[in-house]
Design an enzyme around this catalytic site. Structure first.
Site, short mmCIF file in Angstrom:
data_model
loop_
_atom_site.label_atom_id
_atom_site.label_comp_id
_atom_site.label_asym_id
_atom_site.label_seq_id
_atom_site.Cartn_x
_atom_site.Cartn_y
_atom_site.Cartn_z
N ASP A 10 0.91 -0.97 -0.08
CA ASP A 10 0.00 0.00 0.01
C ASP A 10 0.85 1.35 0.26
OD1 ASP A 10 -3.26 0.43 0.86
OD2 ASP A 10 -2.03 1.95 0.79
N LYS A 64 -0.71 3.49 6.93
CA LYS A 64 -1.38 2.27 6.99
C LYS A 64 -0.61 1.11 6.99
CE LYS A 64 -5.57 1.88 4.08
NZ LYS A 64 -6.22 1.50 2.74
N LEU A 67 -17.31 -10.58 -1.31
CA LEU A 67 -17.57 -10.55 0.32
C LEU A 67 -18.26 -9.07 0.74
CD1 LEU A 67 -15.39 -7.89 1.24
CD2 LEU A 67 -13.42 -9.59 0.68
N GLU A 123 -18.83 -6.57 3.49
CA GLU A 123 -18.19 -5.84 4.56
C GLU A 123 -18.98 -6.35 5.86
OE1 GLU A 123 -18.14 -1.34 4.23
OE2 GLU A 123 -17.16 -1.67 2.24
N ASN A 156 -24.07 -8.51 -8.39
CA ASN A 156 -24.43 -7.29 -7.51
C ASN A 156 -25.71 -6.72 -7.78
OD1 ASN A 156 -22.48 -7.70 -5.73
ND2 ASN A 156 -21.26 -6.02 -6.30
N PHE A 208 -31.88 -10.94 1.14
CA PHE A 208 -31.94 -9.85 0.35
C PHE A 208 -33.42 -9.33 -0.24
CE2 PHE A 208 -27.66 -8.09 -0.19
CZ PHE A 208 -27.00 -8.99 0.48
N CYS A 258 -20.60 -0.78 -3.04
CA CYS A 258 -20.87 -1.56 -4.28
C CYS A 258 -22.13 -1.36 -5.03
CB CYS A 258 -20.83 -3.07 -4.10
SG CYS A 258 -18.96 -3.55 -3.35
N LYS A 295 -22.51 1.77 -6.92
CA LYS A 295 -21.55 2.15 -8.13
C LYS A 295 -21.30 1.12 -9.09
CE LYS A 295 -17.03 1.16 -6.93
NZ LYS A 295 -15.94 0.65 -7.40
#
Ligand code: UDX
Length: 454
Positions: free
Chosen positions: A30, A35, A158, A160, A231, A272, A283, A286
C-alpha cells in the site's frame, strides 16, 4: 505459493490476510505509509470483525510494504485490489488501476506471474490491464529474459462485516482468463478453500453446511460480467421487495409476511428481501451505475437496473415523507437517527441512507441528532459539512425528540430495553427504517410505531 496484493482496502486486505492464513507467502503493498505501519503493528485500519485476530493468526506468512520492488518479484500471483471510485459520468475512475499496473510491470521478473484484477472493474478491463502491462514491460531498460505473465479476473463477493467468512467459506469462486495457465495457477492457489481442507481460524469455525466450494473457471469477459450481474441482481432483489412494500402499505398487507412467503420459494430464496430504507455502501450504487454505463457504450438500455436504482433512492425519500405525514410540519422538529453506517458491523458511510435522510430533514428545517456504535469517528472526518448533532448515548438520541428513526439495524439497537426511552420523547413517533422491530410490542410500550412500508 508466493502472492502479492496491491491495495489494503476491504478487498485487498481480506484477500491477503486470508491467503496468508491458508499458508501462502503473502506481501501486501500500500502506498500509504501510515496504513502499512499500522498493519505491521497488527492493527487493522478498517473496522472489520475478526480481521485483527486473523492478522495475528496469519502473521508469520504476511509482510506489509510500500514498495512494489519488494513485493512483486518472484510472485506467482499479483492481485490488484486498488480503489475504483465512480467518475462524474458513473463510469469507474481507473487511474489507480492504471498506476498499479504500470508499477507491477516495472518489477515483474518471474518465469510466470498471473496478474489478477480483484477490484470491481468494467467489463473489458482485463484486456486493458494486459495492454498496459505489456507496454510498460517492453519499455523497461532492465527487462529480464524469460518472463511471462497473463491477466485474470477473480471477482470478489465479500460483504463488509462478513468479509472473512465470505472469503473462507464462499458460495463459489469465480476465475476468468483467456490464458489456461493462469486458470491452473489460480485453481491451485484456491485449492484449500475449494476443498475446504484448511483448519478454520480459532474464532470462526467452519459452518456445518460448508461443503466443497464450486469453482467457475471461465473466460475473462464472463468473469468480469458475473460480478456486475450478481451485484445488480442483489440490488434489484432488495428494490423489488421495497417496491412491493409500497403496494403492501396501500392495500394493508404486511410486507414482512409477504417477503417471508415469497422467500420460502426456493427459486426465489429469502435473503436480500429485507424491506426498508434500501441499499447503500460502496458496491451496489457504483456497480449498477457502471453496468448501465457499460451497456450504453453498446447502445443498450438497462431498464431493470435503472428501475432498481430509482426505487432505491425513492425509499430514502419515503422515510422522510413518513415523518412528514406523522408530524405534519418538519420545521423546528427534533429528529433522532439510530445508525449511520450503511449497514451493521461496519463503519463505512459510503452512500449510507442515513446521510441522505439527515440532509433531507435538515433541508426541511428539522434538527437532527445522530448515533452510531462505531461510525461516528469516521463521520466527523468525512462529513464535516453535515449540520447534525452527534449523540454519545442512546438516552440522548431520544431526549426531547419528536421522532426517532431506526436507520441501521445494529444488534445493540435491537437488544435495547425500548421501554426506557419512550418517556424521554416529546412525541413518541418511532419510524422503523428496516422493518426489524416488533410493531405490536412497540405500540404496547407507547410508541407511535410506523415503518417505511406501512
Ligand atoms: C455487497 C455484496 O453483497 C457483495 O457480494 C459485493 O461483493 C459487495 O457488495 P456489501 O456492500 O458489503 O456487499 O453489503 P450487503 O450486505 O450486500 O448490503 C448492501 C446494502 O443492502 C446494505 O445497505 C444493506 O442494509 C442493504 N440490504 C441488504 C437491504 O436493504 N435489504 C436486504 O435484504 C439486504
Amino acid at each position: 505459493m508466493k502472492v502479492c496484493v496491491i491495495g489494503t482496502g476491504y478487498v485487498g486486505l481480506t484477500t491477503g490476510v486470508s491467503l496468508a492464513f491458508l499458508g501462502h507467502e503473502v506481501t501486501c503493498v500500500d502506498l500509504d505509509q501510515a496504513k502499512v505501519d499500522m498493519l505491521r503493528g497488527g492493527k487493522c485500519p478498517i473496522y472489520e470483525p475478526g480481521m485483527e485476530d486473523l492478522l495475528a493468526e496469519a502473521a508469520q506468512n504476511l509482510t506489509f510494504t510500500t514498495s512494489y520492488a519488494e513485493a512483486v518479484p518472484g510472485a506467482d500471483v499479483v492481485f490488484v485490489a486498488v480503489q475504483t471510485p465512480s467518475a462524474e459520468d458513473g463510469s469507474p475512475d481507473l487511474r489507480y488501476l492504471r498506476r498499479a499496473a504500470e508499477s507491477v510491470a516495472q518489477s515483474l521478473n518471474h518465469d510466470f506471474t498471473v496478474v489478477v484484477n480483484k477490484s470491481t472493474v468494467p467489463i473489458g478491463s482485463g484486456n486493458w490491464v494486459d495492454a498496459i502491462l505489456r507496454d510498460s514491460f517492453v519499455q523497461r531498460e532492465d527487462r529480464p529474459e524469460g518472463v511471462e505473465f497473463a491477466v485474470a479476473s477473480n471477482p470478489e463477493f465479500l460483504r463488509e462485516g462478513n468479509a472473512i467468512a465470505d472469503t473462507l467459506y464462499p458460495d463459489r469462486i469465480v476465475i476468468g482468463s483467456d490464458n489456461p495457465r493462469s486458470l491452473e495457477v489460480l485453481n491451485r492457489l484456491y485449492r484449500p478453500i475449494i476443498n475446504q481442507t484448511f483448519t478454520p481460524p480459532s474464532f470462526l469455525p467452519r459452518p456445518e453446511d460448508a461443503n466443497a466450494v464450486p469453482l467457475v473457471s471461465t473466460d475473462l469477459a464472463s468473469a468480469e460480467l458475473i460480478k456486475y450481474a450478481a451485484n445488480a441482481f442483489l440490488a434489484l432483489k432488495i428494490s423489488y421487495a421495497n417496491e412491493i412494500g409500497q403496494l403492501a402499505a396501500k392495500v394493508g398487507a404486511d410486507i414482512t409476511e409477504v417477503a417471508r412467503g415469497m422467500g420460502l420459494d426456493q427459486r426465489i430464496g429469502s435473503r436480500f428481501l429485507q424491506p426498508g430504507v434500501g441499499w447503500g455502501g460502496s458496491c451496489f450504487g457504483k456497480d449498477t451505475k457502471a453496468l448501465i454505463a457499460t451497456a450504453s457504450e453498446y447502445n443498450l438500455d438497462m431498464p431493470i437496473v435503472k428501475a432498481a436504482r430509482e426505487v432505491n433512492s425513492r425509499q430514502r425519500a419515503i422515510a422522510v415523507e413518513r415523518l412528514q405525514d406523522e408530524l405534519r410540519i418538519l420545521k423546528g422538529r427534533k429528529i433522532g437517527l439510530l445508525g449511520l453506517a450503511f449497514k451493521p458491523n461496519t463503519d463505512d458511510l459510503r452512500d449510507a441512507p442515513a446521510l441522505d435522510i439527515a440532509n433531507s430533514l435538515i433541508a426541511r428545517g428539522a434538527r437532527v441528532k445522530l448515533h452510531d456504535p462505531v461510525a461516528t469517528g469516521r463521520f466527523r472526518i468525512e462529513q464535516p459539512e453535515l449540520a447534525a448533532y452527534l449523540s454519545e448515548t442512546i438516552d440522548d438520541v431520544f431526549a426531547d425528540c419528536d421522532a426517532v428513526v431506526l436507520v441501521t439495524e445494529w444488534a445493540q439497537y435491537l437488544e435495547l430495553d425500548w421501554s426506557k426511552f419512550v418517556g424521554l420523547m416529546r412525541t413518541p413517533i418511532l419510524l422503523d427504517g428496516r422493518h426489524v422491530l416488533d410493531a405490536d410490542r412497540m405500540r404496547r410500550l407507547g410508541y407511535r410505531y410506523v415503518a417505511v412500508s406501512g
